[in-house]
Design a protein around this motif. Structure first.
Motif, PDB file in Angstrom:
ATOM      1  N   SER A 159       7.138  -1.295   4.871  1.00  0.00           N
ATOM      2  CA  SER A 159       6.611  -2.216   3.857  1.00  0.00           C
ATOM      3  C   SER A 159       5.614  -3.165   4.506  1.00  0.00           C
ATOM      4  O   SER A 159       5.442  -3.188   5.724  1.00  0.00           O
ATOM      5  CB  SER A 159       7.744  -2.997   3.190  1.00  0.00           C
ATOM      6  N   ASP A 162       2.128  -8.814   0.799  1.00  0.00           N
ATOM      7  CA  ASP A 162       0.892  -9.102   0.079  1.00  0.00           C
ATOM      8  C   ASP A 162       0.304 -10.380   0.681  1.00  0.00           C
ATOM      9  O   ASP A 162       0.948 -11.428   0.675  1.00  0.00           O
ATOM     10  CB  ASP A 162       1.218  -9.293  -1.403  1.00  0.00           C
ATOM     11  N   VAL A 169       5.718  -5.462  -0.344  1.00  0.00           N
ATOM     12  CA  VAL A 169       5.232  -4.259  -1.017  1.00  0.00           C
ATOM     13  C   VAL A 169       5.601  -3.055  -0.160  1.00  0.00           C
ATOM     14  O   VAL A 169       5.333  -3.035   1.039  1.00  0.00           O
ATOM     15  CB  VAL A 169       3.692  -4.301  -1.211  1.00  0.00           C
ATOM     16  N   ALA A 174       3.014   1.719  -2.966  1.00  0.00           N
ATOM     17  CA  ALA A 174       1.922   0.745  -3.167  1.00  0.00           C
ATOM     18  C   ALA A 174       0.841   1.341  -4.065  1.00  0.00           C
ATOM     19  O   ALA A 174       0.323   2.423  -3.799  1.00  0.00           O
ATOM     20  CB  ALA A 174       1.337   0.338  -1.828  1.00  0.00           C
ATOM     21  N   THR A 177      -4.215  -1.163  -2.997  1.00  0.00           N
ATOM     22  CA  THR A 177      -4.459  -1.267  -1.560  1.00  0.00           C
ATOM     23  C   THR A 177      -5.935  -1.542  -1.296  1.00  0.00           C
ATOM     24  O   THR A 177      -6.783  -1.393  -2.186  1.00  0.00           O
ATOM     25  CB  THR A 177      -4.037   0.024  -0.833  1.00  0.00           C
ATOM     26  N   CYS A 188       0.760  -6.627  -4.624  1.00  0.00           N
ATOM     27  CA  CYS A 188       1.751  -6.419  -5.680  1.00  0.00           C
ATOM     28  C   CYS A 188       1.094  -6.183  -7.033  1.00  0.00           C
ATOM     29  O   CYS A 188       1.695  -5.591  -7.919  1.00  0.00           O
ATOM     30  CB  CYS A 188       2.703  -7.615  -5.757  1.00  0.00           C
TER      31      CYS A 188
END
Length: 203
Positions: A159, A162, A169, A174, A177, A188
């Protein structure tokens, strides 16, 4: 920024019951395990829940034992409501919060007595601080405390955090990006991605 209007019909609610309902919904909408406290506090400033009982309400057959029906209208920036995941996340969340105030918490999952509508407002049709604001500006308001704090929590394996709001996230899921200066970032929500892109002049 979100306004939640809850209309209730059926047996009359006391002022305490109305307050409990409003508080339950506010708490549900502004609680997230991985979100920093500063972001949640700012979110609570920008989420407003209003509960009322209309003088007249015409609909289908009566609810069992005069149990209340609910019409919930959430007004948010259109860029939020355009994301299908937003509705899929918010509708169950609001329904669960309302159901928690009922004697039978399963009733609203058996009968269509809680209708949730999400209304998206065009950019510049929502405002605060005496002026029209964009969804990006609202995201900046909500995340300013976190961004200025310098707090950057470590993310568990698989993970990331953010960089705008501090939410965790998962890389595997995800959806938003961006790569900047050779570094991959995940967000997020599209509004957090947009703030980062603007701040770093990323196309």
């Amino acid at each position: 920024m979100m306004t939640v209007e809850v209309l209730v019909t059926g047996r009359p609610l006391t002022a305490d019951a109305e307050r409990e309902l409003a508080d339950q919904i506010l708490l549900a909408l502004t609680t997230e395990e991985s979100a920093p406290d500063a972001v949640l506090e700012s979110a609570r400033e920008l989420v407003h829940v209003v509960v009322g009982q209309p003088g007249t309400w015409a609909t289908g057959g009566p609810s069992p034992d005069g149990a209340p029906r609910y019409l919930v209208r959430l007004t948010v920036p259109r860029s939020w409501s355009n994301d299908r995941q937003f509705g899929r996340h918010i509708v169950p969340m609001v329904t669960e919060a309302i159901a928690a105030t009922e004697p039978d918490p399963t009733r609203l999952y058996r009968d269509p007595h809680c209708v949730v509508q999400i209304v998206g407002l065009r950019e510049h049709c929502l405002g605060t601080l005496g002026r029209a604001t964009t969804s990006t500006e609202i995201t900046r308001l909500m995340t300013r405390g976190y961004r200025e704090s310098g707090e950057r929590p470590a993310a568990p394996a698989g993970s990331t955090v953010d960089p705008i709001c501090g939410m965790r996230v998962e890389w595997a899921t995800a959806r938003f990006t961006l790569t900047h200066d050779g570094v991959d970032y995940a967000f997020c929500a599209p509004s957090c991605r947009k703030v980062f892109a603007e701040d770093h002049a990323v196309a």
